[in-house]
Write a protein that holds these residues in place. Sequence first.
Motif, short mmCIF file in Angstrom:
data_model
loop_
_atom_site.label_atom_id
_atom_site.label_comp_id
_atom_site.label_asym_id
_atom_site.label_seq_id
_atom_site.Cartn_x
_atom_site.Cartn_y
_atom_site.Cartn_z
N ALA A 169 0.74 -1.18 -0.05
CA ALA A 169 0.04 -0.05 0.20
C ALA A 169 0.78 1.25 -0.03
N SER A 170 2.30 1.27 0.45
CA SER A 170 2.96 2.48 0.51
C SER A 170 3.80 2.76 -0.65
N LYS A 171 3.73 1.87 -1.92
CA LYS A 171 4.38 2.15 -2.85
C LYS A 171 3.65 2.83 -4.12
N ALA A 172 4.41 3.37 -4.92
CA ALA A 172 3.40 3.81 -6.21
C ALA A 172 2.94 2.61 -6.56
N ALA A 173 1.93 2.92 -7.47
CA ALA A 173 1.38 1.54 -7.98
C ALA A 173 1.43 1.58 -9.65
N PRO A 174 2.36 0.87 -10.10
CA PRO A 174 2.66 0.72 -11.38
C PRO A 174 1.80 -0.02 -12.13
N TYR B 112 -8.11 2.92 -4.84
CA TYR B 112 -8.27 4.48 -5.25
C TYR B 112 -6.92 4.73 -5.57
N SER B 113 -6.79 5.30 -6.90
CA SER B 113 -5.35 5.88 -7.25
C SER B 113 -5.37 7.34 -7.21
N THR B 114 -4.73 8.15 -6.42
CA THR B 114 -4.80 9.58 -6.56
C THR B 114 -4.06 9.99 -7.67
N GLY B 115 -3.15 9.24 -8.24
CA GLY B 115 -2.21 9.81 -9.31
C GLY B 115 -2.96 9.53 -10.72
#
Length: 185
Positions: A48-53, A74-77
């Motif tokens: 949960a703490s990594k960016a989600a590729p 939910y992806s904020t990016g």
Amino acid sequence: MARSSSGIVAGLTVAALAAVGFLAFQASANVPDTLGKPAASVSAEPSASKAAPRAKKDPAALPAASGSGVRVVYSTGADRVWLVGAGNKVKRTFGVTPGTVDPAVGTYAVTSRTGATPGSDGTQIEHVVRFTEVDSVSVGFSAAVSGSTEAPDPEKKVGGIRASRANGDAMWAFATVGAKVVVVK
């Protein structure tokens, strides 16, 4: 005499109903600060703490680092939501319009739901699914009754993550109180 006492009873009944409605609203709006915040053991979860590729070929693909089990991702990016069922199967994915206040990356639980209410921006909204609070601003998913997914005024603190009405209906059916919500970059 009977006529005046029935008027008093009706007046007291109306006052009691108004008080109960107000208290119910207060209870739903004032969830304790600790509810919905990631627990220390959960927020340390590396997934949960990594960016989600995501696969470059499919931007709607479920982020690899989005946890496991039945959950809302939910992806904020990417400004996107995934409703993930058993077996890591994506039941639905859709784009959203974020508020001006983003939740931190981590794992949360749905803390409250409201069928219909005015949003913090004054827009009438429905199917509100809240999962955290940031600086006294409730953060959650909702749909505008008008169907609008316009971006909020950047000068205001708004935690509403807006979806279309159809996607708001799907979120409402999927994310009951206690449901897991995973926020990724």
